[in-house]
Write a protein that holds these residues in place. Structure first.
Motif, mmCIF file in Angstrom:
data_model
loop_
_atom_site.group_PDB
_atom_site.id
_atom_site.type_symbol
_atom_site.label_atom_id
_atom_site.label_comp_id
_atom_site.label_asym_id
_atom_site.label_seq_id
_atom_site.Cartn_x
_atom_site.Cartn_y
_atom_site.Cartn_z
ATOM 1 N N VAL A 128 25.506 113.281 -37.770
ATOM 2 C CA VAL A 128 26.921 113.703 -38.360
ATOM 3 C C VAL A 128 26.813 113.189 -39.924
ATOM 4 C CG1 VAL A 128 29.412 113.267 -38.400
ATOM 5 C CG2 VAL A 128 28.233 113.498 -36.498
ATOM 6 N N ARG A 129 26.805 113.927 -40.839
ATOM 7 C CA ARG A 129 26.823 113.534 -42.401
ATOM 8 C C ARG A 129 28.175 113.326 -42.795
ATOM 9 N NH1 ARG A 129 23.770 117.020 -47.051
ATOM 10 N NH2 ARG A 129 24.300 115.586 -48.922
ATOM 11 N N ASP A 130 28.293 112.085 -43.613
ATOM 12 C CA ASP A 130 29.464 111.834 -44.176
ATOM 13 C C ASP A 130 29.348 110.853 -45.377
ATOM 14 O OD1 ASP A 130 32.352 111.819 -44.590
ATOM 15 O OD2 ASP A 130 32.598 109.896 -43.255
ATOM 16 N N GLU A 131 29.855 111.145 -46.629
ATOM 17 C CA GLU A 131 29.789 110.367 -47.592
ATOM 18 C C GLU A 131 28.474 109.778 -47.935
ATOM 19 O OE1 GLU A 131 32.351 109.357 -49.496
ATOM 20 O OE2 GLU A 131 34.044 110.292 -48.145
ATOM 21 N N GLY A 132 27.511 110.523 -48.004
ATOM 22 C CA GLY A 132 26.202 110.427 -48.563
ATOM 23 C C GLY A 132 25.419 109.619 -47.433
ATOM 24 N N TYR A 133 25.779 109.584 -46.290
ATOM 25 C CA TYR A 133 25.096 108.811 -45.071
ATOM 26 C C TYR A 133 25.072 109.824 -43.814
ATOM 27 C CZ TYR A 133 24.978 104.839 -47.922
ATOM 28 O OH TYR A 133 24.811 103.901 -49.221
ATOM 29 N N VAL A 134 24.136 109.431 -43.347
ATOM 30 C CA VAL A 134 23.977 110.249 -42.023
ATOM 31 C C VAL A 134 24.020 109.611 -40.519
ATOM 32 C CG1 VAL A 134 22.808 111.976 -40.337
ATOM 33 C CG2 VAL A 134 22.672 112.222 -42.856
ATOM 34 N N ASP A 135 24.814 109.519 -39.604
ATOM 35 C CA ASP A 135 24.870 108.929 -38.288
ATOM 36 C C ASP A 135 24.111 109.556 -37.358
ATOM 37 O OD1 ASP A 135 26.293 106.687 -39.289
ATOM 38 O OD2 ASP A 135 28.367 107.656 -38.521
ATOM 39 N N LEU A 136 23.133 109.053 -37.170
ATOM 40 C CA LEU A 136 22.023 109.426 -36.074
ATOM 41 C C LEU A 136 22.424 108.816 -34.549
ATOM 42 C CD1 LEU A 136 18.644 109.254 -37.864
ATOM 43 C CD2 LEU A 136 20.214 111.218 -37.605
ATOM 44 N N VAL A 137 22.846 109.740 -33.681
ATOM 45 C CA VAL A 137 23.409 109.083 -32.329
ATOM 46 C C VAL A 137 22.702 109.710 -31.161
ATOM 47 C CG1 VAL A 137 25.708 108.980 -31.025
ATOM 48 C CG2 VAL A 137 25.803 109.042 -33.594
ATOM 49 N N SER A 138 22.596 108.925 -30.256
ATOM 50 C CA SER A 138 22.060 109.440 -28.915
ATOM 51 C C SER A 138 22.708 108.768 -27.920
ATOM 52 C CB SER A 138 20.647 109.476 -28.938
ATOM 53 O OG SER A 138 19.940 109.892 -27.670
ATOM 54 N N THR A 139 22.700 109.421 -26.546
ATOM 55 C CA THR A 139 23.196 108.840 -25.366
ATOM 56 C C THR A 139 21.876 108.205 -24.871
ATOM 57 O OG1 THR A 139 22.928 110.759 -24.245
ATOM 58 C CG2 THR A 139 24.981 109.881 -24.871
ATOM 59 N N VAL A 140 21.804 107.424 -23.998
ATOM 60 C CA VAL A 140 20.626 106.725 -23.238
ATOM 61 C C VAL A 140 20.914 106.675 -21.918
ATOM 62 C CG1 VAL A 140 19.076 104.995 -23.085
ATOM 63 C CG2 VAL A 140 20.395 105.311 -24.970
ATOM 64 N N ASP A 141 20.046 107.407 -20.958
ATOM 65 C CA ASP A 141 20.281 107.509 -19.643
ATOM 66 C C ASP A 141 20.087 106.135 -18.665
ATOM 67 O OD1 ASP A 141 18.610 108.101 -16.878
ATOM 68 O OD2 ASP A 141 19.703 109.682 -17.149
#
Length: 299
Positions: A120-133
């Motif tokens: 998700v990109r916002d304000e010049g940064y990207v949040d990289l997200v993942s669930t973990v099993d």
């Protein structure tokens, strides 16, 4: 799990980090269910009839543009071709991108087993997200795979924050949840205010200097790993395993990192509304942060 990476000053570095995240998380972190989804025929991932046990999957991107009332979206069911197209579209750094799957339960809801990897990109940064099993988290080899995944991306991207959390929000870090503030409050100043600290913490070079530099980080005894990241920033692991991390370690990190923490006293116990119609209930947050205001140290 979340890693926040800057788009500037090196846009291509951010693109490489996004692609690496999407390439690494599914095979390393999504366990048996993730492997099963990636092996399923495309027709089985978009069933016209959806009984309990049916798997629903999509991957896609969205671009929000002030010139259009609706976002420009692209979505597909997983296949080798659609996966390659998703990785190609990450080169444009869309406002949102995801690869996810959920399973229809006996009540007809899309529920577990599930997985999600997104950006998700916002304000010049990207949040990289993942669930973990769960099976990955509960295994020492899987725990190391989690750390290796974050490290591989962090070495590419000079992130300004990470969050490894139990039942964490996909948008807010454990510290932000305890402060009851949206991540937007400090996402706009990520070089100045640290979004999270915990078992694994990442500091930008600027923030590391503000807390005393690498020598103080190493001499503090608060970390079992204090290492520079290849693209800039510092990798700080508080304990060898997740289970060893607790209130004592959180308090040590708080005192060390107070100059870069957001103002306010986090609350681990909060009132929450399960639904709009329900009365509030007291809940204790799952992830440990010190219930102290950094201004008691910084003034």
């Amino acid at each position: 799990m979340m890693v926040t990476v800057p788009v500037s000053p090196d846009r291509e570095r951010a693109v490489r980090a996004m692609r690496r995240w999407f390439e690494l998380c599914p095979p390393r972190l999504h366990g048996v269910f993730g492997a099963a989804v990636r092996a399923m025929p495309k027709a089985d991932l978009d069933p016209p009839v959806s009984p309990p046990g049916a798997v629903h999957n999509l991957l896609g991107t969205a671009v929000f543009d002030d010139l259009y009332r609706e976002p420009r979206e692209w979505t597909e069911t997983y296949s080798r071709g659609s996966w390659d197209e998703l990785l190609r579209r990450l080169g444009d750094i869309p406002d949102a991108a995801s690869f996810e799957a959920r399973t229809r339960d006996e009540q007809g809801r899309l529920n577990r087993p599930r997985f999600d990897v997104s950006a998700v990109r916002d304000e010049g940064y990207v949040d990289l997200v993942s669930t973990v099993d769960d099976a990955v988290v509960n295994d020492p080899v899987g725990e190391r795979a989690l750390l290796d995944t974050v490290r591989d991306v962090a070495d590419l991207a000079a992130p300004v924050a990470v969050a490894v959390a139990v039942r964490g929000s996909l948008t807010d870090t454990p510290l932000e949840a305890a402060l009851s503030r949206s991540s937007n409050d400090y996402r706009k100043r990520p070089g100045e205010v640290l979004r999270n600290y915990g078992w694994l913490t990442v500091l930008s070079d600027e923030m590391a200097e503000r807390v005393g530099g690498a020598d103080r980080l190493r001499a503090s005894g608060a970390f079992v790993e204090v290492e520079p990241l290849a693209a800039g920033g510092w990798w700080l692991l508080a304990t060898k395993t997740w289970d060893e991390y607790g209130p004592e370690q959180a308090n040590r990190l708080f005192e060390l990192l107070a100059p870069v923490l957001p103002a306010g006293r986090p609350e681990m116990t909060q009132w929450r509304f399960p639904t709009i119609a329900d009365s509030p209930v007291r809940v204790t947050l799952s992830n440990v942060v010190a219930e102290r205001d950094p201004r008691e140290i910084t003034g």
